[in-house]
Design an enzyme around this catalytic site. Structure first.
Site, short mmCIF file in Angstrom:
data_model
loop_
_atom_site.label_atom_id
_atom_site.label_comp_id
_atom_site.label_asym_id
_atom_site.label_seq_id
_atom_site.Cartn_x
_atom_site.Cartn_y
_atom_site.Cartn_z
N ASP A 237 -3.92 -6.78 -16.53
CA ASP A 237 -3.88 -6.81 -17.71
C ASP A 237 -4.65 -5.03 -17.48
OD1 ASP A 237 -3.57 -6.17 -20.15
OD2 ASP A 237 -3.00 -8.32 -20.24
N HIS A 238 -3.83 -3.93 -17.25
CA HIS A 238 -5.03 -3.18 -17.15
C HIS A 238 -5.53 -2.12 -18.77
CE1 HIS A 238 -0.86 -1.05 -17.61
NE2 HIS A 238 -1.60 0.04 -18.76
N HIS B 266 -0.43 -7.09 -22.53
CA HIS B 266 -0.86 -6.15 -23.41
C HIS B 266 -0.92 -6.28 -24.78
CE1 HIS B 266 -0.48 -4.05 -19.13
NE2 HIS B 266 0.89 -4.12 -19.39
N ASP C 71 5.31 -7.39 7.77
CA ASP C 71 6.19 -8.53 6.74
C ASP C 71 5.53 -9.31 5.86
OD1 ASP C 71 8.06 -9.54 5.18
OD2 ASP C 71 9.82 -8.52 6.59
N VAL C 72 5.65 -9.66 4.63
CA VAL C 72 4.95 -10.56 4.44
C VAL C 72 4.63 -11.90 4.92
CG1 VAL C 72 2.90 -8.86 2.87
CG2 VAL C 72 5.47 -10.47 1.66
N ASP D 226 4.50 2.63 -5.93
CA ASP D 226 4.12 3.42 -6.28
C ASP D 226 2.46 2.81 -6.84
OD1 ASP D 226 4.93 4.76 -8.76
OD2 ASP D 226 4.55 3.49 -9.71
N LYS E 64 3.88 9.63 -27.21
CA LYS E 64 3.12 8.40 -26.51
C LYS E 64 1.91 7.29 -27.15
CE LYS E 64 1.51 6.07 -22.78
NZ LYS E 64 1.80 4.89 -22.09
N LYS F 194 -8.78 -0.80 -20.54
CA LYS F 194 -9.51 1.04 -20.73
C LYS F 194 -10.43 0.66 -21.77
CE LYS F 194 -4.67 0.95 -21.36
NZ LYS F 194 -3.55 2.69 -20.28
N ALA G 5 -0.46 2.03 -5.49
CA ALA G 5 -1.53 1.98 -4.84
C ALA G 5 -1.30 3.88 -4.88
CB ALA G 5 -0.95 1.14 -3.46
N ALA H 34 0.81 -1.23 0.40
CA ALA H 34 -0.28 0.17 -0.15
C ALA H 34 1.02 1.35 0.01
CB ALA H 34 -1.00 -0.13 1.17
N1 LIG Z 1 3.84 1.11 -10.50
C1 LIG Z 1 3.10 0.49 -11.35
O1 LIG Z 1 2.88 0.65 -12.57
C2 LIG Z 1 3.36 -0.52 -12.07
C3 LIG Z 1 3.54 -1.59 -10.95
N2 LIG Z 1 2.35 -3.19 -11.59
C4 LIG Z 1 3.33 -4.09 -10.58
O2 LIG Z 1 2.79 -3.82 -9.36
C5 LIG Z 1 3.37 -4.50 -7.98
C6 LIG Z 1 4.38 -3.30 -7.52
O3 LIG Z 1 4.45 -2.10 -8.10
P1 LIG Z 1 4.99 -0.86 -7.46
O4 LIG Z 1 3.93 -0.53 -6.33
O5 LIG Z 1 5.81 0.28 -8.76
O6 LIG Z 1 6.34 -1.68 -6.69
P2 LIG Z 1 7.04 -0.76 -5.70
O7 LIG Z 1 7.93 -1.05 -5.22
O8 LIG Z 1 6.54 1.08 -5.50
O9 LIG Z 1 6.30 -0.36 -4.11
C7 LIG Z 1 6.54 -2.04 -3.63
C8 LIG Z 1 5.59 -1.52 -1.98
O10 LIG Z 1 5.64 -3.50 -1.44
C9 LIG Z 1 5.62 -3.39 -0.31
N3 LIG Z 1 6.71 -4.19 0.33
C10 LIG Z 1 8.23 -5.10 0.32
N4 LIG Z 1 8.06 -5.35 0.23
C11 LIG Z 1 7.82 -6.04 1.70
C12 LIG Z 1 7.31 -7.07 2.49
N5 LIG Z 1 8.55 -7.96 2.63
N6 LIG Z 1 6.58 -6.99 2.89
C13 LIG Z 1 5.18 -6.35 2.85
N7 LIG Z 1 5.60 -5.52 2.64
C14 LIG Z 1 6.55 -5.63 1.20
C15 LIG Z 1 6.29 -1.63 0.12
O11 LIG Z 1 6.31 -0.98 0.78
P3 LIG Z 1 7.48 -1.29 2.21
O12 LIG Z 1 9.06 -1.14 1.57
O13 LIG Z 1 7.07 -0.43 3.53
O14 LIG Z 1 7.49 -2.93 2.41
C16 LIG Z 1 5.82 -0.82 -0.82
O15 LIG Z 1 3.90 -1.35 -0.34
C17 LIG Z 1 4.23 -5.31 -8.91
O16 LIG Z 1 4.32 -6.69 -9.45
C18 LIG Z 1 4.56 -4.48 -10.56
O17 LIG Z 1 5.33 -4.77 -11.14
C19 LIG Z 1 2.27 -3.43 -12.79
C20 LIG Z 1 1.88 -1.90 -13.80
C21 LIG Z 1 2.37 -0.54 -13.77
O1 LIG Z 2 2.04 -2.57 -18.27
C1 LIG Z 2 2.82 -2.17 -17.78
O2 LIG Z 2 2.26 -0.99 -19.05
C2 LIG Z 2 2.86 0.60 -19.26
C3 LIG Z 2 2.09 1.84 -20.20
O3 LIG Z 2 1.18 1.00 -19.65
P1 LIG Z 2 0.54 2.74 -19.89
O4 LIG Z 2 -1.09 2.18 -19.66
O5 LIG Z 2 0.58 3.74 -20.11
O6 LIG Z 2 0.34 2.97 -21.99
C4 LIG Z 2 4.72 0.69 -18.91
O7 LIG Z 2 5.10 2.37 -18.61
C5 LIG Z 2 4.51 -0.19 -18.16
O8 LIG Z 2 5.89 -0.32 -18.25
C6 LIG Z 2 4.61 -2.15 -18.35
O9 LIG Z 2 4.68 -2.45 -16.56
#
Ligand SMILES: NC(=O)C1=CN([C@@H]2O[C@H](COP(=O)(O)OP(=O)(O)OC[C@H]3O[C@@H](n4cnc5c(N)ncnc54)[C@H](OP(=O)(O)O)[C@@H]3O)[C@@H](O)[C@H]2O)C=CC1
Ligand SMILES: O=C1O[C@H](COP(=O)(O)O)[C@@H](O)[C@H](O)[C@H]1O
Length: 496
Positions: free
Chosen positions: A179-180, A242, A87-88, A18, A347, A184, A20, A15
């Site tokens: 799959d976001h 995608h 911690d998960v 990035d 884009k 769309k 979230a 939560a």
């Molecule tokens: N960001 C994006 O735009 C996108 C992300 N995704 C997918 O979504 C998922 C999350 O990505 P993103 O949000 O970018 O990742 P981040 O690295 O930004 O966030 C990871 C989160 O996990 C928590 N975390 C890490 N280790 C633990 C642990 N051992 N126990 C509990 N919490 C933990 C971190 O918090 P803390 O450090 O406080 O524990 C943090 O809240 C990934 O699978 C990614 O591939 C998919 C599409 C787009």
């Molecule tokens: O899943 C992903 O998608 C984005 C692109 O998404 P969009 O909705 O902006 O087209 C991509 O940037 C990212 O690398 C990938 O993990």
């Protein structure tokens, strides 16, 4: 699936991350504002860092403010948010979480409906689901659902392993693989364009279509995701999910009914009909690229190998172009060209369906250019459809001129269409899995991708970096189509 205001307790693992922050909190708020959430909901954020409920609420409010670019003051909404530090990997800490969920369930009269949203690195997915089950968090009176982010594995074998793990705690019907792109608006419109228009469906086959092109280009680089991306690359990050999902929607047979199972089963058939590419054919069908330095919106940007957390000698592709053949009755002989990349000129996500030329061209007897009919589906940032036709040039005997019939979706509706995550979250709350990927689709996609990934991992791309940031990718991507007598159509809204 009928409930329009579903009651649910949403537990977001990751939560403070990035995803979230940028997507999930603003989406939940938007659903609330539109009256799509009942007052009987709660959100529990889970991550390691220590935060009070108040600090978490402040964090969520800031995320919403950032996303909506408006001051956020909704005490009633934010009071539904709670935080639990965990911690998960530590099984002992799940009991406290369980107690919190039970308390909130009763406070908000949620009747045991739970969504576990795994917005965390994929290596934790199996551990979390195992602990949720063993510690009794999945024993609920209502329904339970698991939302799982991509990447779902990094090849077929790892995806099978992961699937086996999560299936110990959740049934296939309870698993919502995000799959976001499937959320769309214009991706969802593909089916409607095809199946609700008598003028398209009869032409939607190899007798009338010359080729289909799907481009998803980004101007961003890898930003702060270098650590993940350098082990993934564009093939696994964008194509396996995608891009192949869009191919499946464009190529599938009309489903018997518009039910989740019927639609998914038609999509799976397409993915299984993709012509497999053997190791020694990869170069013939696929092109990889990596961006070097260049200029994006008049600003100089660094090359991929200079990005944070990227190997300075990286062999990872940031661009992919490919030619896919679907070996079935409808599509035999029609190439589906795909391309996607980071740090490209614009884009844009766009689908161009190029129809075959008329059998005898009465109007282009000379060396004038022939204008094939095109159906362009604009997925983003503009949303709409353009049909390119030929018409008579006014006044000048029988000379022709290309014309366009344009439908701009977001212009007419006047407001932004809902964010993909908002729609998908709502679907999940209502139990509608149509726009989520079934395991069979994931498996078929990895089977197709694996040989390409193997060749690329095992052979160094001697020409990397091979495209300039701000360009449309390496030359070889153009040559891929030229060999077949085609070219990429412009991705510009008003381009040809
Ligand atoms: N960001 C994006 O735009 C996108 C992300 N995704 C997918 O979504 C998922 C999350 O990505 P993103 O949000 O970018 O990742 P981040 O690295 O930004 O966030 C990871 C989160 O996990 C928590 N975390 C890490 N280790 C633990 C642990 N051992 N126990 C509990 N919490 C933990 C971190 O918090 P803390 O450090 O406080 O524990 C943090 O809240 C990934 O699978 C990614 O591939 C998919 C599409 C787009
Ligand atoms: O899943 C992903 O998608 C984005 C692109 O998404 P969009 O909705 O902006 O087209 C991509 O940037 C990212 O690398 C990938 O993990």
């Amino acid at each position: 699936m009928s409930n329009v205001n579903p009651k649910s307790l949403i537990v977001i693992f990751g939560a403070t991350g990035d995803l979230a922050k940028r997507k999930l909190f603003p989406s939940i708020y938007s659903l609330y504002q539109k009256g799509k959430l009942s007052e009987e909901f709660a959100v529990v954020g889970v991550a390691r860092r220590s935060l009070s409920d108040d600090a978490f609420r402040h964090y969520v409010s800031e995320a919403i403010e950032h996303s909506t670019k408006q001051q956020f003051l909704d005490e009633a909404f934010i009071s539904h948010f709670y935080y639990h530090s965990l911690d998960v990997t530590n099984i002992a800490s799940y009991q406290e979480l369980k107690q919190l969920l039970e308390r909130l369930d009763s406070t908000y009269n949620i009747e045991g409906n739970r969504i576990f949203y795994l917005a965390m690195a994929p290596e934790f997915f199996g551990t979390i689901t195992a602990h949720l089950k063993s510690e009794g968090l999945t024993n609920v009176n209502g329904w339970k659902r698991l939302v799982i982010e991509k990447p779902f594995g990094h090849d077929l074998k790892s995806a099978q392993h992961l699937n086996k793990e999560i299936r110990k705690a959740f049934s296939e019907k309870e698993i919502f693989r995000i799959d976001h792109y499937l959320g769309k608006e214009m991706v969802q419109n593909i089916e409607v364009i095809r199946f609700a228009n008598a003028i398209f469906e009869p032409l939607w086959n190899n007798r009338f279509i010359a080729n289909i092109q799907i481009t998803s280009s980004e101007t961003l680089g890898v930003e702060d995701r270098g650590r993940y991306y350098d082990h993934s690359g564009a093939l696994k990050d964008m194509v396996q999910n995608h891009m192949l999902q869009m191919v499946a929607l464009l190529a599938m047979e009309p489903p018997i009914k518009l039910t989740t199972d019927d639609i998914r089963s038609e999509k799976v058939k397409v993915l299984r009909a993709l012509r497999p590419i053997s190791h020694d054919e990869v170069g013939q069908y696929f092109v990889r690229g990596q961006y070097g330095r260049g200029i994006i919106r008049e600003k100089e940007v660094i090359g991929y190998r200079e990005e944070n957390n990227v190997d300075p000698d990286s062999n990872t592709e940031t661009f992919v172009a490919g030619k896919l053949m679907i070996d079935n009755f409808r599509w035999a002989g029609v190439p589906f060209y795909i391309r996607t990349g980071k740090r490209m000129k614009e884009k844009s996500t766009k689908i161009v369906v190029q129809f075959k030329d008329v059998p005898m061209n009465l109007y282009y007897r000379t060396s004038e250019n022939v204008h094939p009919n095109l159906l362009v589906i604009h997925i983003q940032p503009d949303e709409g459809i353009t049909l390119h036709l030929n018409a008579k040039k006014s006044g000048e005997s029988m000379k022709t001129t290309p014309i366009k019939l344009d439908y701009c979706y977001n212009c007419i509706d006047g407001i932004n269409t809902p964010e993909a995550y908002e729609k998908l979250l709502y679907d999940c709350m209502r139990g509608d899995a149509t726009n989520f990927t079934h395991w069979d689709e994931v498996a078929a996609s990895w089977s197709f991708i694996d040989p390409i990934a193997e060749v690329w991992t095992n052979t160094k791309a001697a020409d990397f970096p091979n495209y300039e940031a701000g360009s449309m990718g390496p030359k070889a991507a153009d040559e891929l189509l030229q060999k077949d007598g085609f070219h990429w159509w412009s991705i510009h809204y008003n381009g040809q």
